[in-house]
Scaffold this motif. Sequence first.
Motif, PDB file in Angstrom:
ATOM      1  N   VAL A 234       1.033  -1.272  -0.390  1.00  0.00           N
ATOM      2  CA  VAL A 234      -0.004   0.050  -0.153  1.00  0.00           C
ATOM      3  C   VAL A 234       0.975   1.201  -0.282  1.00  0.00           C
ATOM      4  O   VAL A 234       0.659   2.077  -0.434  1.00  0.00           O
TER       5      VAL A 234
ATOM      6  N   THR B  78      -3.943   8.076   3.461  1.00  0.00           N
ATOM      7  CA  THR B  78      -3.004   6.253   3.806  1.00  0.00           C
ATOM      8  C   THR B  78      -1.385   6.684   3.882  1.00  0.00           C
ATOM      9  O   THR B  78      -1.199   5.966   4.624  1.00  0.00           O
TER      10      THR B  78
ATOM     11  N   THR C 133      -0.516   4.875   6.929  1.00  0.00           N
ATOM     12  CA  THR C 133       0.422   3.598   6.441  1.00  0.00           C
ATOM     13  C   THR C 133       1.614   3.860   7.108  1.00  0.00           C
ATOM     14  O   THR C 133       2.932   3.099   8.149  1.00  0.00           O
TER      15      THR C 133
ATOM     16  N   TYR D 162      -1.550  -1.695  12.434  1.00  0.00           N
ATOM     17  CA  TYR D 162      -1.498  -1.814  11.115  1.00  0.00           C
ATOM     18  C   TYR D 162      -2.841  -3.012  10.684  1.00  0.00           C
ATOM     19  O   TYR D 162      -3.736  -3.461   9.990  1.00  0.00           O
TER      20      TYR D 162
ATOM     21  N   LEU E 181      -5.819  -1.314   8.306  1.00  0.00           N
ATOM     22  CA  LEU E 181      -5.430  -1.834   6.606  1.00  0.00           C
ATOM     23  C   LEU E 181      -5.178  -3.306   6.640  1.00  0.00           C
ATOM     24  O   LEU E 181      -6.433  -4.253   5.329  1.00  0.00           O
TER      25      LEU E 181
ATOM     26  N   GLU F 114      -9.147  -3.696   6.446  1.00  0.00           N
ATOM     27  CA  GLU F 114     -10.198  -3.374   6.019  1.00  0.00           C
ATOM     28  C   GLU F 114      -9.908  -3.965   4.002  1.00  0.00           C
ATOM     29  O   GLU F 114     -10.542  -3.917   3.320  1.00  0.00           O
TER      30      GLU F 114
ATOM     31  N   ARG G 250      -8.987   2.204  -1.786  1.00  0.00           N
ATOM     32  CA  ARG G 250      -8.759   3.480  -1.727  1.00  0.00           C
ATOM     33  C   ARG G 250      -7.812   4.771  -3.017  1.00  0.00           C
ATOM     34  O   ARG G 250      -8.220   5.550  -2.690  1.00  0.00           O
TER      35      ARG G 250
END
Length: 688
Positions: free
Chosen positions: A305, A549, A553, A612, A615, A618, A677
């Motif tokens: 990502v 993001t 991240t 994390y 994500l 997700e 996204r």
Amino acid sequence: MQDQTNPLLSAWTAPFGTPPFEQIKSEHYRPAYEAALAEHVKEIDAIAGSSEAPSFANTIEAMEKGGTLLERVSGVFDNLAGSHTSDAIEEIERELAPVIARHFSAISLNEKLFQRVKAVYDARETLQLTPEQKRVLERYYTNFVRSGGGLPDAKKTRLGDINERLATLSTQFGQNVLADEREWKLVLEAPEDLAGLTEADIEAAAKAAEDRDLPGKHVITLSRSSIDPFLQNSTRRDLREKAFAAWTARGEHAGGSDNRPLVAEMIELRAERAKLLGFETFAHFKLDDVMAKTPDAVRSLLEKVWIPAKARAHQELTDLQTLAAERGDNIEIAPWDWRFYTEKVRAARFSIDDEEVKPYFQLDLMIEAAFDCATRLFGLTFSERTDIPIYHPDVRTWEVKDASGKHIGIFLGDYFARSSKHSGAWMSAFRSQEKLRADIRPIIVNVMNFSKPPEGKPALLTMDDARTLFHEFGHGLHGLLSDVTYPLISGTSVARDFVELPSQLYEHWLEEPEVLRRFAVHAATGKPIPESLLDKLLAARRFSQGFATVEYTSSALVDLEFHLLKDAKGLDPIRFEKDVLARIGMPKEITMRHRTPHFQHIFSGGYSAGYYSYLWSEVLDADAFAAFKEKGDIFDKETAKKLRDFIYAAGGRQDPHEAYRAFRGHDPSPEALLKKRGLDTALTDAEV
């Protein structure tokens, strides 16, 4: 003999057995904890010292039935320590943190108790256990082993000391962040200080000033619902920089609220704890018992990502810099500029004016929308009650029933920011569902930090605020719909990287046109959102996803790297943070969503080596919502029943991989997340 004059120890006679908040004083907590801890010790000693051969009933079920009073007392205290604290509660919290850690360490390191659990576990295939009982037994055995069961006495002693110290540090970390948030305020003295702010922003700032005994002035606080709109709308770049500096420096001030030495000690202690338990690093220890299993798996997802996110953020930066130049602003975009110019680009690209949008997102109607989706998916109904005790005048209470009219649970909503409340948004339980001791129904609370409007005016939300409301209500449904026998696996007691699936999945319904057409109603005119504005909002869903993001991240990668340290002696956490960000190529115009000194998720919130997981979940939620889309009905009853049975109601009854496959029929793919996204084309577009 329990003190019946202490409301925490006496019978609770309010409807549905809710806590008698109006009777509970700070002086009641210490004696209540003393009684509850003593009672639990007796229960555990009786189990560990039993002369009967170990069985599921006299060992596992006996432990599950124990600690009732402790759960009741801690359910009240822990929740109020987060949502409505005080100097007295904070003092008690600091005092009790090591005591409670010591209590549970003594249980998990009790050799006689562990041997009884192990004996039942070793015989599990011959005991004719139900699948749920087998799962509970496996979790007990795993938890004991991961807590040091079977280790030599010297290592157990050290583990107990570490657990106690970590509890103290974690409590202090959260209190330090709250202290900084409570202390800081930006007073907007002159009319020009309000330049660029919307009418709603100004009203919220006036209310914040009034709450701080500054009537007639305007105040920006470090609540996200206050500072985000200020950074987005204020044309005063100097004030934006000042506010942003305070926001990012929480927990990083020399003195009583300095979290830097606490972070260094916590990382060192966690690394030592992992080694005592036979793991290479704390990250290896933490991830071994969740879906991800290994740090390599986490890094792989984050890097998959990170690369397209950076590419997209670079494109976004170019757009911001271009707009600044067109406006005649001779600047280089800095972190305190990003939200301001992003809003201007968004307005230009999609013809969206936030002043036009916010009146359509009334808090009351967004709550109603979240409830309505639960009604259409799961048959739940919500009736507001005024006869149930509450811990603050802002709290609202609903009784939840299923389609047959059966009582499901109580839901509390605590939506507005205040100085006695920690920042952020979360779901918690005053009481969790179970069927072992009785058919116990849950009492679930959602806590948020929206700006409170002036008296007589509706609370207006941003789209992000509304998404937060749906997110936390998804967690709330996970607690309310729980349908298991054993407390250990009730509600949200699932793997850390699975727990965000029900919440993030629920966000999808907010963005569906049929939901917005019904509930996005203008606060003044009562008219539904125009189709043209709705189309623009939906078209803008993927806007600024590079920035979002990257800030998320980067935080997850810093968290992972901290907990991959094998030796943290002499750690300078701020230098380490900077080094990690430099190594991954963090854009200088963006900061971490949560910088280290105030990263409460990982230093006081249970997400250590696990940030994390949002994500990871997700990946699941993007694929899970596709199940409804494939049916052509976002409220498809067959799909909703599977979702309820295998995800929302199942608690930790199954391994999370098995639970997801039972719902969806296959494993998810990260590609769904990239598409959600809008990052699936980022690399191509940027020619990177």
